[in-house]
Each structure stands twice: as C-alpha cells, then as structure tokens.
Scaffold this active site. Structure first.
Site, mmCIF file in Angstrom:
data_model
loop_
_atom_site.group_PDB
_atom_site.id
_atom_site.type_symbol
_atom_site.label_atom_id
_atom_site.label_comp_id
_atom_site.label_asym_id
_atom_site.label_seq_id
_atom_site.Cartn_x
_atom_site.Cartn_y
_atom_site.Cartn_z
ATOM 1 C CB CYS A 65 -8.970 -9.382 1.298
ATOM 2 S SG CYS A 65 -8.787 -7.593 1.415
ATOM 3 N N GLY A 70 -9.080 -4.279 3.582
ATOM 4 C CA GLY A 70 -9.566 -4.821 4.847
ATOM 5 C C GLY A 70 -8.548 -5.683 5.557
ATOM 6 C CG HIS A 98 11.741 4.790 2.343
ATOM 7 N ND1 HIS A 98 11.294 5.868 1.612
ATOM 8 C CD2 HIS A 98 12.983 4.527 1.865
ATOM 9 C CE1 HIS A 98 12.206 6.237 0.750
ATOM 10 N NE2 HIS A 98 13.245 5.424 0.872
ATOM 11 N NE ARG A 109 -13.915 -9.309 -5.347
ATOM 12 C CZ ARG A 109 -14.549 -9.334 -4.185
ATOM 13 N NH1 ARG A 109 -14.498 -8.285 -3.371
ATOM 14 N NH2 ARG A 109 -15.236 -10.397 -3.829
#
Length: 145
Positions: A65, A70, A98, A109
């Site tokens: 995203c 989000g 891990h 972005r």
C-alpha cells in the site's frame, strides 16, 4: 514458489513491477488486484491476501500500500498470518529467520522497485531458523486467548 500479491490503489505500479519480475524469476504469482485506476480500501486486499496464504493456496504473500502500514495491519488480523513491514533486505531476512513471516508488506511511497526486489529476494531465500524462535512464533497464534 507460489506467491500471492495484492495492493491498494497507491501501489498498483509497484505490484505490477514485482509481479512481472517474480514471474521472470520462475515463480507462480497470483495477482489479487486491484487494477490500476481503481480506488480501493487496503483492508479488503489485505484480507484477500491473508485468506489465500492462510488457506495454503500461496506459500508466501506480498502486501503493498502507500506506506505498507495499513495493509500489514489488515493481513495480521488473520491469526495464521505473520506479516512483517519491511523496508530493506535485512528486516525481510530477519522476518523469515526469526519470526517465520509468511507475508511481507512494503510501502510504494517509501520503497522503490529495486529495493523492493531486494527485500523480496531476502524474504524468499531465507529459511526459518526454528529452535528458540519456534516457541515464540507458536505463541503468536494464541495471543488473543
């Protein structure tokens, strides 16, 4: 490897770049959408991706995203998913080694195409270490109980 990839509208270009590159690398890729130009909600695509990975239709997932935050939260609502937000290859490798992450999230972005490919390479090529980490990973599925 069978890999599912999904994004919101902010990351369709990065999704397409990664999808095409993964196919060139010999992986089977399920593009769960959306198509460029659609305005969509990242929780819907995070859930789609989480469902496909948790059902075993895909071995790994890549969630994208604008920031990666989000959609990683959306994926992690599924108790079978261990989605790690990554921004460079070391965090992607450690998420596998891990935490046995089965999904990584990145922000279109914030992360360019070449760095995203480096993260995906680290994610796909690193094995889970098991051992003392297994006990901790097992607890992740039971945090709500």
């Amino acid at each position: 490897m069978r890999i599912a990839i999904a994004s919101d509208h902010a990351a369709t270009d990065l999704k397409a770049e990664l999808r095409d590159w993964l196919i060139e690398e010999g992986h089977e890729v399920a593009d769960l959408g959306p198509e460029p130009g659609e305005s969509v909600d990242y929780p819907d695509y995070g859930r789609k991706l989480a469902d496909v990975v948790s059902e075993g239709t895909a071995e790994r997932g890549i969630a994208l995203c604008g920031s990666g935050i989000g959609i990683s939260m959306a994926c992690n609502r599924n108790p079978e998913i261990r989605c790690a937000l990554v921004s460079e290859p070391l965090s992607a490798a450690l998420a596998r080694e891990h935490n046995d992450a089965n999904v990584i999230a990145m922000g279109a972005r914030l992360t360019g195409g070449e760095m995203a490919k480096a993260c995906v390479t680290a994610f796909l090529s690193t094995d889970f270490a098991g051992g003392r980490h297994q006990r901790r990973v097992d607890k992740l599925s039971f945090l709500e109980n």
